[in-house]
Design a protein around this motif. Structure first.
Motif, PDB file in Angstrom:
ATOM      1  N   SER A 126      -6.063   3.800  -7.895  1.00  0.00           N
ATOM      2  CA  SER A 126      -5.847   2.470  -7.336  1.00  0.00           C
ATOM      3  C   SER A 126      -7.006   1.551  -7.649  1.00  0.00           C
ATOM      4  O   SER A 126      -8.163   1.889  -7.423  1.00  0.00           O
ATOM      5  CB  SER A 126      -5.666   2.552  -5.808  1.00  0.00           C
ATOM      6  OG  SER A 126      -5.388   1.277  -5.272  1.00  0.00           O
ATOM      7  N   PRO A 152      -7.304  -1.399  -5.883  1.00  0.00           N
ATOM      8  CA  PRO A 152      -6.614  -2.085  -4.794  1.00  0.00           C
ATOM      9  C   PRO A 152      -7.099  -3.523  -4.635  1.00  0.00           C
ATOM     10  O   PRO A 152      -8.137  -3.904  -5.183  1.00  0.00           O
ATOM     11  CB  PRO A 152      -6.990  -1.242  -3.563  1.00  0.00           C
ATOM     12  CG  PRO A 152      -8.346  -0.712  -3.900  1.00  0.00           C
ATOM     13  CD  PRO A 152      -8.328  -0.457  -5.389  1.00  0.00           C
ATOM     14  N   LEU A 204       0.821  -1.210   0.000  1.00  0.00           N
ATOM     15  CA  LEU A 204       0.000   0.000   0.000  1.00  0.00           C
ATOM     16  C   LEU A 204       0.857   1.263   0.000  1.00  0.00           C
ATOM     17  O   LEU A 204       1.665   1.463  -0.900  1.00  0.00           O
ATOM     18  CB  LEU A 204      -0.973  -0.044   1.167  1.00  0.00           C
ATOM     19  CG  LEU A 204      -1.996  -1.207   1.126  1.00  0.00           C
ATOM     20  CD1 LEU A 204      -2.891  -1.194   2.356  1.00  0.00           C
ATOM     21  CD2 LEU A 204      -2.822  -1.170  -0.143  1.00  0.00           C
ATOM     22  N   VAL A 210      -7.323   2.294   2.642  1.00  0.00           N
ATOM     23  CA  VAL A 210      -6.875   3.079   1.486  1.00  0.00           C
ATOM     24  C   VAL A 210      -7.439   4.497   1.550  1.00  0.00           C
ATOM     25  O   VAL A 210      -6.736   5.467   1.246  1.00  0.00           O
ATOM     26  CB  VAL A 210      -7.282   2.373   0.174  1.00  0.00           C
ATOM     27  CG1 VAL A 210      -6.981   3.273  -1.022  1.00  0.00           C
ATOM     28  CG2 VAL A 210      -6.527   1.055   0.030  1.00  0.00           C
TER      29      VAL A 210
END
Length: 500
Positions: free
Chosen positions: A226, A228, A212, A258
């Motif tokens: 992102s 993610p 991250l 995030v």
């Protein structure tokens, strides 16, 4: 040496016309559509009698099938077999050359023009015929195309791609940012992302290994993107933890993490764009827990401006099936075992369903002003980036105006907006009036008589105040009361792009 081999590979790919348009011409629209459904038989049949370099490359790298050494060297004469082996693209077994990577063309249109790239990734289930490795590096899929289509093209000094995978978002960001940092927990992913950047002549991306935001501690960026590893995965022994989709946290905590990290790493005015999942379920008091409300809580804690669009909600069973199948596990005993583990996890945490959507976050220059959390599940087109920019700009413009200044505006209906009216048979007055947007998220908005009259008069000639005065006189209504009723709707229509 590697960079020299990549240059040779690029020469071969260009000469072979290994492009999206070229492949569609080779096997036709029907086979192309079947490949998007993970079915390759129509494409195999279409290429059976073709011997062009492009057909060979498609057979090898897109369909994942071996070719003879002679055919391979005819298709890639510049890099040759030895060069391709050194680059990790293929291996030779007897007289057959087998692919080690998926390599395929990718094209798109953005504000800077039409672009064609080649993207390398790990071979998928279609080629391997089995479950994926846990360190699998995913290529360009539906989610990544969704995010790249949402990406704003506002120039930035620096951008961050969090969890870069094959590097596709970093490459898109490199078109509007002077400098891009791409992070990933997987060295294999970073190696492939670097290969893709070099193969396509992109030299302003820096690749960093780590989880991250760890590799960018203390840094801030004008743009963060992102896709993610947000997939909710049971924290249970025997359940594969695919690096490309599993962030190692419980439930939807990864997305919350995030969002918090974006608040720490955005420059004032900077924008973050990401995809995510959030859980619906039952809380400790036995009450329903709304997924969008959960996201709202994370955003409130961050202090960021936010626009969240929920596109889909899947019940726990369907969500489990979707992601078990995504990992390449086919129905059978192993599928059933994993299915049980996923459902046990959801049941233990009283999760009933999972939402999916897009998040646009912004670091406010002063206090936060934007908080839109909405469900928009209708069909949308591609290339929503300009619409995202226009929505943010429209919010800022209308928010800065008090009601007096807002009423002085001269507005016009956007060119993609239409109005529908429905009547009971024999009635002169409509029973239902609806505005519909052709672009953006294809929104619709119900109209009452006053708002319909106001929108209909917004032709770029009269101010909002003058129109409301005329409507009040026509309806024999109090002008101040009508203005107070209509102005909030005008703000919404400006922000969502119905009125300009």
């Amino acid at each position: 040496m590697t960079s020299d081999l990549i240059t040779l590979l690029r020469t071969d790919l260009l000469f072979a016309d290994f492009s999206v348009e070229g492949l569609t011409t080779l096997w036709g629209d029907e086979a192309d559509a079947a490949l998007h459904r993970a079915q390759r038989v129509p494409a195999i049949r279409a290429l059976a009698d073709q011997r062009s370099p492009s057909a060979t490359l498609a057979t090898l790298f897109v369909l994942g099938m071996p070719v003879s050494r002679e055919v391979f060297e005819s298709a890639l004469p510049v890099i040759g077999l030895d060069g391709a082996v050194s680059l990790g693209l293929v291996e030779q077994t007897d007289d057959l050359v087998r692919p080690l990577l998926d390599l395929r063309p990718y094209s798109f249109v953005d504000a800077h023009g039409v672009v064609s790239w080649w993207i390398a990734s790990d071979l998928g289930e279609l080629s391997t015929g089995g479950a994926l490795r846990e360190d699998h590096v995913l290529g360009v899929g539906g989610a990544s195309m969704t995010l790249s289509g949402l990406m704003i093209g506002t120039p930035a000094d620096s951008a961050l791609d969090l969890g870069t995978g094959c590097g596709i978002q970093a490459m898109h960001a490199a078109r509007h940012a002077k400098r891009v940092v791409a992070t990933d927990i997987s060295q294999r992913a970073l190696d492939l992302a670097s290969l893709n950047a070099q193969l396509n002549g992109i030299d302003n991306i820096e690749f960093r290994l780590g989880s991250l935001f760890d590799p960018v501690a203390g840094e801030r960026f004008g743009h963060i993107v992102s896709n993610p590893p947000f997939v909710i995965t049971p924290r249970t022994d025997g359940v594969p933890a695919y690096e490309y989709r599993d962030g190692g946290l419980v439930g939807d905590a990864l997305v919350a993490s995030v969002i918090a990290g974006c608040a720490e790493h955005l420059e004032p005015g900077g924008v973050a764009q990401l995809l995510g999942n959030w859980e619906y379920g039952i809380d400790r008091d036995g009450l329903e827990r709304d997924g969008l409300d959960r996201v709202g809580g994370w955003i409130d804690a961050s202090g960021l401006d936010a626009w969240v669009v929920e596109r889909e909600v899947q019940d726990a069973a369907l969500y489990s099936e979707t992601w078990i199948r995504d990992g390449g596990t086919r129905p059978g005993a192993e599928f059933d075992r994993l299915y049980g583990a996923w459902l046990d996890d959801f049941a233990a945490r009283e999760v009933t369903s999972v939402g999916f959507g897009y998040l646009t976050l912004r670091s406010p220059r002063s206090s936060s002003t934007l908080r839109r959390l909405e469900r928009l599940d209708g069909p949308v087109g591609s290339g929503l980036g300009p619409h995202v920019v226009a929505t943010l700009d429209a919010h800022d413009r209308q928010f800065s105006l008090d009601d007096d200044l807002l009423s002085r505006l001269v507005l016009a209906v956007a060119g993609d907006v239409t109005e529908e009216r429905h009547y009971w048979p024999g009635n002169e007055d409509p029973t239902v009036m609806t505005l519909r947007q052709g672009g953006g998220f294809g929104r619709s908005m119900a109209l009452d008589t006053g708002l319909a009259a106001l929108v209909g008069a917004c032709d770029g000639e009269l101010s909002v105040r003058a129109i409301i005065a005329a409507i009040a006189q026509l309806l024999e209504a109090d002008e101040s009361a009508l203005s107070a009723e209509l102005l909030p709707s005008i703000r919404e229509l400006i922000e969502t792009g119905f009125l300009a």
